[in-house]
Design an enzyme around this catalytic site. Structure first.
Site, PDB file in Angstrom:
ATOM      1  N   GLN A  47       0.551  -1.179  -0.067  1.00 35.28           N
ATOM      2  CA  GLN A  47      -0.212  -0.454  -0.126  1.00 35.28           C
ATOM      3  C   GLN A  47       0.596   1.216   0.001  1.00 35.28           C
ATOM      4  OE1 GLN A  47      -2.690  -1.729   3.055  1.00 35.28           O
ATOM      5  NE2 GLN A  47      -4.204  -0.425   2.090  1.00 35.28           N
ATOM      6  N   HIS A 147       0.753  -9.467   4.928  1.00 34.85           N
ATOM      7  CA  HIS A 147      -0.307  -8.766   3.943  1.00 34.85           C
ATOM      8  C   HIS A 147      -0.665  -8.888   2.715  1.00 34.85           C
ATOM      9  CE1 HIS A 147      -2.529  -5.057   6.078  1.00 34.85           C
ATOM     10  NE2 HIS A 147      -2.597  -4.770   5.112  1.00 34.85           N
ATOM     11  N   ASN A 191      -2.176 -10.481   8.024  1.00 37.81           N
ATOM     12  CA  ASN A 191      -2.865  -9.640   8.671  1.00 37.81           C
ATOM     13  C   ASN A 191      -4.009 -10.364   8.078  1.00 37.81           C
ATOM     14  OD1 ASN A 191      -3.730  -6.990   9.347  1.00 37.81           O
ATOM     15  ND2 ASN A 191      -4.219  -7.397   6.818  1.00 37.81           N
ATOM     16  N   GLU A 192      -5.130 -10.459   8.800  1.00 40.72           N
ATOM     17  CA  GLU A 192      -6.751 -10.111   8.264  1.00 40.72           C
ATOM     18  C   GLU A 192      -6.883 -12.032   7.578  1.00 40.72           C
ATOM     19  OE1 GLU A 192      -8.009  -5.966   9.034  1.00 40.72           O
ATOM     20  OE2 GLU A 192      -7.745  -7.431   6.709  1.00 40.72           O
ATOM     21  N   TYR A 320     -13.542  -1.843  12.048  1.00 40.15           N
ATOM     22  CA  TYR A 320     -13.623  -0.928  12.188  1.00 40.15           C
ATOM     23  C   TYR A 320     -15.701  -0.766  11.408  1.00 40.15           C
ATOM     24  CZ  TYR A 320      -9.291  -0.662   9.112  1.00 40.15           C
ATOM     25  OH  TYR A 320      -8.358  -0.093   9.375  1.00 40.15           O
ATOM     26  N   GLU A 376      -4.955  -2.732  14.122  1.00 34.98           N
ATOM     27  CA  GLU A 376      -5.900  -1.213  13.054  1.00 34.98           C
ATOM     28  C   GLU A 376      -7.479  -1.088  13.027  1.00 34.98           C
ATOM     29  OE1 GLU A 376      -6.210  -2.313   8.913  1.00 34.98           O
ATOM     30  OE2 GLU A 376      -4.542  -3.803   9.052  1.00 34.98           O
ATOM     31  N   TRP A 422      -4.756   2.791  11.955  1.00 35.09           N
ATOM     32  CA  TRP A 422      -4.939   2.608  10.330  1.00 35.09           C
ATOM     33  C   TRP A 422      -5.705   4.275   9.391  1.00 35.09           C
ATOM     34  CZ3 TRP A 422      -2.307  -0.873   7.496  1.00 35.09           C
ATOM     35  CH2 TRP A 422      -2.265  -0.618   6.305  1.00 35.09           C
ATOM     36  N   GLU A 429      -5.480   2.176  -1.574  1.00 34.56           N
ATOM     37  CA  GLU A 429      -6.688   1.175  -0.570  1.00 34.56           C
ATOM     38  C   GLU A 429      -7.574   0.004  -1.442  1.00 34.56           C
ATOM     39  OE1 GLU A 429      -8.886   0.181   2.260  1.00 34.56           O
ATOM     40  OE2 GLU A 429      -7.108   1.585   2.519  1.00 34.56           O
ATOM     41  N   TRP A 430      -6.029  -1.205  -2.055  1.00 32.00           N
ATOM     42  CA  TRP A 430      -6.413  -2.295  -2.598  1.00 32.00           C
ATOM     43  C   TRP A 430      -8.046  -1.913  -3.663  1.00 32.00           C
ATOM     44  CZ3 TRP A 430      -3.381  -5.355  -0.886  1.00 32.00           C
ATOM     45  CH2 TRP A 430      -2.281  -4.670  -0.162  1.00 32.00           C
TER      46      TRP A 430
END
Length: 471
Positions: A47, A147, A191-192, A320, A376, A422, A429-430
């Protein structure tokens, strides 16, 4: 993830909660005043780094995915991003100047080894210089090994659908922990993994862009297996560091008091939370998951769950928003966006209570839960530089309220050791490219000019006050 945009409040909206006049100062009894409560910021390699073709870096699945027409908003890619690969020294000086105690970053797997597993010295030296500078600045380093930027050559052999990728990940973890031992305070394997598995293999929203529920459950199993195989190597090579994993979690609430809708909310949290946390802390997959996806059970070999559920030093939690759901009339749930609620530029509802409720629920549900870091938390807004300033009012209010929710969870007995915003900088952003801005530092992608947003200034002010109070 959900992307309803029925109500969006941006940084300049008169209806946004909070005001710039409000100091970013927690109440006197807040746990956030404790000097041992780590406050940091987070980023991820693809990113921010750019330099995707330099110094021997191989292609990743995100290079391939973002170069595919129609996959990423506006055709954006991470080829340049924030140019952090060339500007890292100034970025670390900026980070240190703000006074943050911790920095969470990730390593680009394609940058540090070739397809045969041979170390790429130029790539390794980049991270060695970066981590050495962070330690010189007195900043605690949290390093994520994966990630989302899987080397493309591994995806060409099946990616996370191929069990062998878990073993290649363990080799990568072994190399990194030998090379970087002593410069990393905490290692996070993944990550995630929910996003890697579901968005990458379940619905195709992320790289590599496959869409099959059976693919998602098998990919998730191999991700967690890779995690479990990596932990012993990390422990052997860098015993002084902490070892953990980072999970994104979601709060699901029912659209009504009906039994069907209440069950739908439970199933939402099974899919978003228990799918990851049960294998890690109970050594099994939740059977309710297969109410949602009948016949999607992954192939699990003898010993896999013991490997996956080995004890950890910490759990990273990324949070989030919440999702309101109703029964779909069959065996699952459907999103029912609420009207009149505050939302961010992503269309995600701002719901701090969800973070507190999830944290207290995890404490009750998992007897062997390790200490937690919020790795995050943050929001996107349509930030603009005006007269050299960025007044990100909504973000300030968002962070204040979520930090208050963390404090409430601590007071309820949850062992939370720190919080990472974050993100340090606006970034790629992907699938949403560069339109969505999550940073507390604004990036002009044409000039690469960094501009501190008001949120960064107020966080720095609080950190300075806390340091003065402790001395």
């Amino acid at each position: 993830m959900a992307n309803d945009t029925s109500v969006v409040l941006d940084a300049h909206s008169p209806n946004s909660p909070g005001s710039l006049a409000d100091p970013f100062t927690p109440p006197a009894d807040s746990s956030l005043w404790r000097e041992d409560f780590l406050l940091g910021v987070a980023t991820a390699a693809y990113q921010i780094e750019g330099a995707v073709h330099e110094d021997g870096r191989l292609s990743s699945i995100w290079d391939t995915f973002s170069a595919t027409p129609g996959k990423v908003l506006a055709g954006d890619t991470g080829a340049v991003a924030c140019d952090h690969y060339h500007r890292w020294e100034a970025d670390i000086d900026m980070l240190a100047g703000l006074g943050f105690q911790g920095y969470r970053l990730s390593i680009a797997w394609p940058r540090v080894m070739d397809a045969a597993g041979v170390p790429n010295r130029k790539g390794l030296d980049f991270y060695k210089r970066l981590l050495t500078r962070l330690k010189e600045k007195g900043i605690t380093t949290f390093v994520t090994l994966y990630h989302w930027d899987l080397p493309q050559h591994l995806e060409d052999r099946g990616g996370w659908l191929n069990r062998d990728t878990a073993y290649r990940f363990a080799d990568y973890a072994d190399l990194m922990s030998r090379e970087l031992a002593g410069t990393v305070d905490a290692w996070a394997t993944l990550n995630e993994p929910w996003c890697s598995a579901y968005l990458g293999y379940g619905n195709g929203h992320h790289a590599p862009g496959l869409a099959n529920e059976r693919f998602a459950t098998q990919a998730l199993h191999h991700l967690l297996l890779g995690h479990g195989l990596a932990v012993p190597a990390l422990r052997a090579n860098d015993p002084a560091s902490q070892k953990g994993i980072v999970a994104n979690v979601g709060r699901g609430t029912a659209n009504s008091n009906s039994a069907a809708d209440q069950r739908a909310a439970q199933l939402f949290e099974v899919q978003h939370n228990a799918w990851i946390l049960d294998p890690l802390f109970k050594g099994e997959y939740p059977q309710a998951l297969f109410e949602l996806w009948p016949g999607a059970e992954p192939l699990v070999l003898d010993g896999d769950m013991r490997t996956i559920s080995a004890p950890l030093d910490f759990l990273g939690i990324n949070y989030y928003f919440r999702t309101n759901v109703a029964s779909d009339g069959a065996h699952g749930f459907t999103d029912v966006p609420l009207e009149g609620v505050e939302r961010t530029q992503m269309g995600w509802e701002v719901y701090p209570d969800g973070l507190r409720d999830l944290l207290t629920g995890f404490k009750e549900n998992y007897a062997n839960l390790p200490p937690i870091y919020i790795t995050e938390n943050g929001m996107a807004s349509n930030d603009q530089v005006t007269d050299g300033k960025v007044d990100d009012t909504q973000r300030i209010s968002y962070l204040k309220r979520h930090l208050a929710a963390v404090d409430q969870a601590i007071k309820a007995g949850v062992n939370i050791r720190g919080y990472f915003v974050w993100s340090l900088m606006d970034n790629f952003e992907w699938a949403f490219g560069y339109e969505r801005r999550f940073g507390i530092v604004h990036i002009d992608y044409t000039t690469q000019q960094r501009t501190l947003k008001r949120s960064a200034e107020l966080l720095a002010k609080f950190l300075k006050e806390r340091k003065a109070q402790a001395s």
